[in-house]
Design a protein around this motif. Structure first.
Motif, short mmCIF file in Angstrom:
data_model
loop_
_atom_site.label_atom_id
_atom_site.label_comp_id
_atom_site.label_asym_id
_atom_site.label_seq_id
_atom_site.Cartn_x
_atom_site.Cartn_y
_atom_site.Cartn_z
N VAL A 80 10.41 11.22 -4.88
CA VAL A 80 10.65 12.42 -4.08
C VAL A 80 10.21 13.60 -4.92
CG1 VAL A 80 12.34 13.85 -2.88
CG2 VAL A 80 12.59 11.36 -2.87
N ALA A 81 9.22 14.35 -4.46
CA ALA A 81 8.66 15.46 -5.22
C ALA A 81 9.00 16.79 -4.56
CB ALA A 81 7.14 15.32 -5.33
N ALA A 82 9.39 17.76 -5.37
CA ALA A 82 9.62 19.11 -4.89
C ALA A 82 8.33 19.91 -5.03
CB ALA A 82 10.72 19.77 -5.71
N VAL A 83 7.94 20.59 -3.97
CA VAL A 83 6.79 21.49 -4.01
C VAL A 83 7.35 22.91 -3.94
CG1 VAL A 83 4.60 22.15 -2.96
CG2 VAL A 83 5.37 19.77 -2.84
N GLY A 84 7.45 23.57 -5.06
CA GLY A 84 8.07 24.89 -5.10
C GLY A 84 8.49 25.28 -6.49
N GLY A 85 9.40 26.25 -6.57
CA GLY A 85 9.89 26.74 -7.84
C GLY A 85 11.22 26.12 -8.21
N ASP A 86 11.95 26.80 -9.09
CA ASP A 86 13.19 26.24 -9.62
C ASP A 86 14.27 26.11 -8.55
OD1 ASP A 86 12.28 25.95 -12.31
OD2 ASP A 86 12.45 28.11 -12.55
N GLY A 87 14.30 27.03 -7.60
CA GLY A 87 15.29 26.93 -6.52
C GLY A 87 15.07 25.71 -5.66
N THR A 88 13.81 25.41 -5.35
CA THR A 88 13.49 24.22 -4.57
C THR A 88 13.82 22.96 -5.36
OG1 THR A 88 11.69 25.42 -3.48
CG2 THR A 88 11.67 23.02 -3.30
N CYS A 89 13.47 22.95 -6.64
CA CYS A 89 13.81 21.80 -7.49
C CYS A 89 15.32 21.58 -7.51
CB CYS A 89 13.31 22.03 -8.91
SG CYS A 89 11.52 21.96 -9.10
N PHE A 102 0.85 -1.18 0.00
CA PHE A 102 0.00 0.00 0.00
C PHE A 102 0.89 1.25 0.00
CE2 PHE A 102 0.84 -1.17 4.34
CZ PHE A 102 1.08 0.03 4.99
N ALA A 103 0.33 2.36 -0.47
CA ALA A 103 1.11 3.59 -0.62
C ALA A 103 1.30 4.28 0.73
CB ALA A 103 0.39 4.54 -1.58
N GLN A 104 2.49 4.80 0.92
CA GLN A 104 2.79 5.61 2.10
C GLN A 104 3.40 6.92 1.62
OE1 GLN A 104 5.36 2.73 4.17
NE2 GLN A 104 3.86 2.73 5.82
N TRP A 105 3.12 7.99 2.31
CA TRP A 105 3.66 9.27 1.90
C TRP A 105 3.83 10.18 3.12
CZ3 TRP A 105 0.48 13.41 3.09
CH2 TRP A 105 -0.87 13.10 3.31
N SER A 106 4.67 11.19 2.97
CA SER A 106 4.85 12.18 4.04
C SER A 106 5.20 13.51 3.41
CB SER A 106 5.97 11.75 5.00
OG SER A 106 7.22 11.72 4.34
N ILE A 107 4.92 14.57 4.12
CA ILE A 107 5.23 15.93 3.69
C ILE A 107 6.26 16.50 4.65
CG2 ILE A 107 4.35 18.26 3.33
CD1 ILE A 107 1.63 17.02 2.69
N GLU A 108 7.36 16.99 4.11
CA GLU A 108 8.42 17.59 4.92
C GLU A 108 8.59 19.06 4.52
OE1 GLU A 108 9.83 16.02 7.31
OE2 GLU A 108 9.22 13.95 6.88
N LYS A 109 8.65 19.94 5.49
CA LYS A 109 8.78 21.37 5.24
C LYS A 109 10.23 21.81 5.39
CE LYS A 109 6.90 25.88 6.63
NZ LYS A 109 5.96 26.57 7.56
N THR A 110 10.73 22.56 4.41
CA THR A 110 12.11 23.04 4.49
C THR A 110 12.21 24.18 5.50
OG1 THR A 110 11.74 24.59 2.66
CG2 THR A 110 12.59 22.42 2.10
N GLU A 111 13.38 24.26 6.14
CA GLU A 111 13.58 25.25 7.20
C GLU A 111 14.67 26.27 6.87
OE1 GLU A 111 14.31 22.99 10.70
OE2 GLU A 111 12.26 22.16 10.79
N GLY A 112 15.28 26.16 5.69
CA GLY A 112 16.33 27.11 5.33
C GLY A 112 17.07 26.65 4.09
N PRO A 113 18.00 27.46 3.59
CA PRO A 113 18.77 27.10 2.40
C PRO A 113 19.49 25.77 2.57
CG PRO A 113 19.10 29.42 2.95
CD PRO A 113 18.35 28.81 4.10
N GLY A 114 19.40 24.93 1.56
CA GLY A 114 20.08 23.64 1.58
C GLY A 114 19.31 22.52 2.26
N HIS A 115 18.26 22.87 3.01
CA HIS A 115 17.54 21.84 3.77
C HIS A 115 16.81 20.87 2.85
CE1 HIS A 115 14.54 20.71 7.16
NE2 HIS A 115 15.59 19.92 7.18
N ALA A 116 16.32 21.34 1.70
CA ALA A 116 15.60 20.45 0.78
C ALA A 116 16.52 19.34 0.27
CB ALA A 116 15.04 21.25 -0.40
N SER A 117 17.81 19.65 0.07
CA SER A 117 18.76 18.61 -0.35
C SER A 117 18.90 17.54 0.72
CB SER A 117 20.12 19.23 -0.64
OG SER A 117 20.06 20.16 -1.70
N GLU A 118 18.98 17.97 1.98
CA GLU A 118 19.10 17.02 3.09
C GLU A 118 17.85 16.15 3.20
OE1 GLU A 118 19.87 19.23 6.61
OE2 GLU A 118 21.62 20.29 5.77
N LEU A 119 16.68 16.76 3.04
CA LEU A 119 15.44 16.00 3.14
C LEU A 119 15.34 14.98 2.01
CD1 LEU A 119 12.94 18.87 4.04
CD2 LEU A 119 13.81 17.10 5.58
#
Length: 297
Positions: A30-39, A1-18
């Motif tokens: 792994v999906a980016a929710v945002g613009g080109d910088g987040t991607c 079955f499908a599992q998913w979670s939403i993680e919120k970034t807390e600063g520059p570079g955090h999206a890479s760590e997540l």
């Protein structure tokens, strides 16, 4: 079955760590929710230097940012429900990513990957202005304003380019206004700088724009949006799988990477062919499309 979670970034570079943590934990998408910088940050989480962290992991995009230029290339819809559907069920293709070494703003040599478009010259100035100014009027207005402001402060830079690619090695030296290194098709809120190219051919489409008068540059701005900038008099376009760019003389040459301004020349670029799995909203596979509006030096 499908599992998913939403993680919120807390600063520059955090999206890479997540993103890196999600892949290490067994995430399939792994999906980016945002613009080109987040991607850009999420894609960097897929890599450790040049090496993919997880070959099976799929990158997807939910557009939610200022420019969202990558979404134009991969046909990711801006309606939330449609974007979620594509992220879950869309076509997945092996896609090129570009490894970049550069002179970091804080000093020393740094590296990262990019998936969409990078450039140098006025590009870096435009990115800096766009990120420092208001973005409340949307991506196109933000980057067009920054472009006009940068042109009015007009400058040019002498650089030396050396490259290799499907058409053989090349070398060029001279003054530039802007240079675009396009893996994707769009940047700067809809500037069509990678027209005729593809993210699946193992090379970049590089466009070098020459310095000219402020008036002529302002008049030709529309060419950035209809994909014909490379036809401007004195411009050149070529395909490259590796590229180095060095300043010859003058002030530092600013670098722009997926809408961010992390440093300056010199740079070394290498295309990592089919290095990651990308999910988009294509109705037909771009791998089956042919034709390229390229100019050969």
């Amino acid at each position: 079955f499908a599992q998913w979670s939403i993680e919120k970034t807390e600063g520059p570079g955090h999206a890479s760590e997540l993103a890196a943590a999600a892949l290490a934990g067994g995430a399939d998408i792994v999906a980016a929710v945002g613009g080109d910088g987040t991607c850009h940050e999420v894609v960097n989480g897929f890599f450790d230097g040049k090496e993919p962290r997880c070959r099976r992991g799929v990158f997807a995009l939910i557009p939610w940012g200022t420019g969202s230029d990558l979404s134009r290339t991969i046909r990711s819809p801006h309606d939330l429900d449609d974007a979620l559907w594509v992220a879950a069920t869309g076509m997945t293709l092996p896609t090129d990513v570009v490894y970049l070494e550069y002179a970091a703003t804080e000093g020393g040599v740094a590296s990262r990957v990019f998936i969409n478009v990078a450039g140098f010259g006025m590009n870096g100035d435009v990115a800096s202005r766009a990120n420092q100014g208001t973005k409340r009027f949307g991506g196109r207005a933000t980057f067009l304003r920054a472009t006009i402001e940068a042109l009015l402060d007009y400058g040019s830079w002498d650089v030396r380019l050396t490259w290799d690619g499907p058409d053989g090695p090349g070398r060029w030296e001279g003054p530039v206004l802007s240079t675009f290194m396009a893996n994707g098709a769009y940047c700067g809120g809809g500037m069509w700088v990678g027209r005729g190219g593809t993210m699946h051919d193992g090379c970049l489409d590089v466009t070098v724009l020459p310095p000219t008068s402020v008036g002529k540059s302002l008049f030709d701005t529309w060419r950035l949006y209809d994909g014909s900038a490379w036809t401007t008099r004195g411009a050149r376009r070529f395909r490259a799988s590796t590229l180095t760019a060095e300043p010859v003389e003058g002030p530092p040459v600013l670098l722009e990477v997926d809408g961010e301004q992390p440093g300056t020349l010199p740079i070394r670029v290498e295309v990592l062919s089919s290095a990651m799995q990308l999910r988009g909203g294509w109705l037909n596979s771009p791998l089956l499309e042919s034709g390229s509006a390229t100019w050969r030096p």
